[in-house]
Design a protein around this motif. Structure first.
Motif, PDB file in Angstrom:
ATOM      1  N   LEU A 472       0.918  -1.317   0.117  1.00 35.77           N
ATOM      2  CA  LEU A 472      -0.113  -0.065   0.214  1.00 35.77           C
ATOM      3  C   LEU A 472       0.913   1.145  -0.016  1.00 35.77           C
ATOM      4  O   LEU A 472       0.436   2.566  -0.670  1.00 35.77           O
ATOM      5  N   ILE A 473       1.814   1.501   0.655  1.00 33.84           N
ATOM      6  CA  ILE A 473       2.721   2.263   1.112  1.00 33.84           C
ATOM      7  C   ILE A 473       3.473   2.135  -0.117  1.00 33.84           C
ATOM      8  O   ILE A 473       3.663   4.172  -1.074  1.00 33.84           O
ATOM      9  N   LYS A 474       4.030   1.998  -0.936  1.00 37.60           N
ATOM     10  CA  LYS A 474       4.661   1.726  -2.430  1.00 37.60           C
ATOM     11  C   LYS A 474       3.652   2.666  -3.741  1.00 37.60           C
ATOM     12  O   LYS A 474       3.615   3.320  -4.499  1.00 37.60           O
ATOM     13  N   LEU A 475       2.381   1.792  -3.226  1.00 37.61           N
ATOM     14  CA  LEU A 475       1.176   2.298  -4.447  1.00 37.61           C
ATOM     15  C   LEU A 475       1.078   3.675  -3.912  1.00 37.61           C
ATOM     16  O   LEU A 475       1.222   4.827  -4.849  1.00 37.61           O
ATOM     17  N   ARG A 476       1.092   4.683  -2.596  1.00 37.15           N
ATOM     18  CA  ARG A 476       0.677   5.328  -2.729  1.00 37.15           C
ATOM     19  C   ARG A 476       2.461   6.052  -3.169  1.00 37.15           C
ATOM     20  O   ARG A 476       2.221   7.164  -4.351  1.00 37.15           O
TER      21      ARG A 476
END
Length: 556
Positions: A472-476
């Motif tokens: 999720l953090i990479k997606l953001r």
């Protein structure tokens, strides 16, 4: 679209130092312990570490009662240990955000020790003193942790104000010398190289003119709402910004209980010069007890429609005007998976991932509280002597024994659901002795489920909550639409599914989350999506939503 500033691209990881990692085996977490675990935080993908207070303190309220703003609590180490932590964090491109507590100090602070002696010394007006009224307190204000907000000091023959514990006297921000003293503290830490501040209850610093009574029935909650967002707050924050914050490249978030979206825009608006964002309490304050005397103490689940209404209000209210902080839990809140999800072993991992997806795909800066990325749960304590938190213990005595509003077993159920202590159990590093937190007996009880929920097991399981947060953090970091897209709510009255769209530069992101343990169907046109961004199940059944399923689609 919002103006791009670095704090908008970040994810913050919150460390509660006392419970994170003990390095010297005294049972208390410390700064070298945090330094030892920096690689872990970096692996998760976070950009900023928010440290709860590490200053010298008698710990009446776990460090939120500061006796010396320029010294480290010896239990946590030395200033050299802090400098080492700061340097090593910066080498890893991790920023450090300090917790700044300046609505009040400790009663052990030398300012207060001087202030209480006489009415005519240089610190006499650093705090809020009032004469008795007919032999009683100056007004009917109640403290957040129970009891009156006033304590009498015989030396001055006056009462001092403390909106929290008796050991936390409120500073008098009307006094310009107080403001300059606070600004000097900020410069001290910013000159050291820290990257910003989380400001504790900062919207309480401007008190109402004349300190009038709270309308009856007076409660602790009503006192806070009455005092919050006072007439000089903007002035004080603007002065802080112009004299200090604007001179440094900082991240600033103000904790503001009771603030509305309109308030937040005043303090954090893109055209204002005060703070970057606020911590608001609306969504974590849902389902209070119907008996107003009991305030937040309740064990009823939060209604999804109310949760959606709250989060959606902040998403749409600040879009293009201000900036949101996104959080499910912190040191003052129970564990999110127990409160908003389902911590039954059958659904814990799924619901932890679902909650993360719902929040992290919104507009704002996400905050991850230590252990949240493992799906840590409430402690489910059953006896009062298992609690440590001053708020929980005080309210048990007040509501059960003194006022007899509620019986003991019921209050214990309320504490198990919502006590701050649920977040403060030591971090669960492995399934060995004391969960790898310390070789000595920890300062506070471990959650017994550390044998099955811990970092070591999470890092060994590619389907763990940890790796899902990492994704999720990479997606953001890699998708402008997640950071900057506008927000569109979908079906606000749906009491099973939370869905919304984000729009940015011709693209649309669709989020769908099932908040139940049932299989449900919803069609928001997801079969026409260009791609599936993320799903907490291993396959996608498009219009079908399995228990606690969350998925996001991208439309180009």
């Amino acid at each position: 679209m919002s103006k791009k500033q670095w704090f908008k691209d970040t994810v913050v990881y919150q460390v509660y130092p006392m419970s994170f990692q003990d390095s010297d085996n005294d049972g208390i977490g410390d700064l070298p312990g945090i330094t030892k675990r920096l690689d872990y935080i970096k692996k998760l993908g976070a950009d900023v570490i928010w440290l709860n207070p590490i200053y010298e303190s008698p710990n009446k309220d776990n460090g939120y009662d500061i006796a010396n703003y320029r010294a480290i609590n010896p239990e946590y180490g030395s200033m050299n240990d802090f400098d080492d932590l700061l340097n090593k964090a910066h080498q890893l491109n991790l920023k450090i955000m300090m917790d700044l507590v300046v609505n009040h100090t400790s009663d052990q602070h030398h300012w207060f020790q001087e202030s209480k002696k006489t009415k005519d010394n240089p610190f006499s007006d650093f705090y809020i003193w009032r004469d008795p009224v007919d032999g009683h307190e100056p007004n009917n204000w109640l403290a957040a942790f129970g009891g009156s907000a006033w304590t009498y000091v015989p030396e001055r023959k006056q009462y001092y104000l403390h909106l929290f514990a008796t050991g936390q006297p409120d500073l008098n921000w009307e006094n310009p010398d107080v403001r300059q003293a606070v600004f000097d503290i900020e410069r001290f830490w910013l000159d050291k190289g820290v990257d910003g501040f989380r400001m504790d209850v900062i919207n309480l610093i401007s008190k109402p003119k004349g300190l009038p009574d709270v309308p009856e029935p007076a409660t602790a909650g009503k006192t806070m709402d009455f005092v919050a967002d006072g007439h000089r707050l903007n002035e004080f924050l603007s002065q802080m910004n112009s004299e200090v914050l604007s001179k440094y490249d900082t991240i600033t978030v103000g904790e503001m209980p009771g603030s509305t979206t309109e308030d937040a825009i005043k303090y954090t608006g893109l055209n204002s010069h005060e703070l970057n964002m606020v911590f608001q309490f609306e969504h974590v304050g849902l389902s209070p007890n119907p008996d107003v005397r009991l305030g937040k103490w309740n064990d009823q689940p939060v209604k999804l429609t109310e949760l959606k209404a709250s989060l959606n209000r902040w998403q749409t209210g600040l879009d293009g005007k201000g900036w949101n902080s996104l959080y499910w839990n912190n040191h003052d809140q129970p564990r999110a998976v127990s409160r908003f999800g389902n911590d039954d072993p059958k659904y814990r991992v799924l619901s932890a991932k679902m909650l993360a997806t719902t929040l992290h795909l919104m507009q704002g800066t996400p905050y991850v509280y230590q252990g949240e990325e493992l799906g840590m749960t409430n402690a489910h304590f059953t006896k009062l002597n298992q609690y440590e938190d001053i708020e929980s213990i005080n309210f048990y005595h007040e509501l059960v024994e003194q006022e007899k509003i509620v019986d003991g077993p019921t209050m214990l159920k309320y504490l198990a659901n919502i006590s701050r202590d649920n977040a403060r159990t030591p971090m669960q590093w492995n399934d060995k002795n004391n969960a790898g937190f310390s070789s000595a007996k920890p300062w506070f009880a471990l959650n017994p489920n550390y044998k099955s929920i811990n970092v070591e097991d999470s890092l060994a399981d590619k389907n763990s909550v940890f790796y899902y947060y990492q994704k999720l953090i990479k997606l953001r970091h890699n998708n402008e639409i997640i950071k900057y897209g506008s927000f569109e709510e979908i079906d606000p009255d749906d009491d099973q599914v939370y869905a919304y769209r984000r729009h940015y530069e011709g693209k649309t992101l669709l989020l769908i989350s099932n908040f139940t343990d049932k299989i449900v169907s919803r069609d928001y046109g997801q079969s026409n999506a260009s791609s599936l961004l993320i799903d907490n199940y291993e396959d996608d059944k498009v219009n079908e939503l399995r228990p606690y399923e969350a998925k996001a689609y991208l439309f180009k």
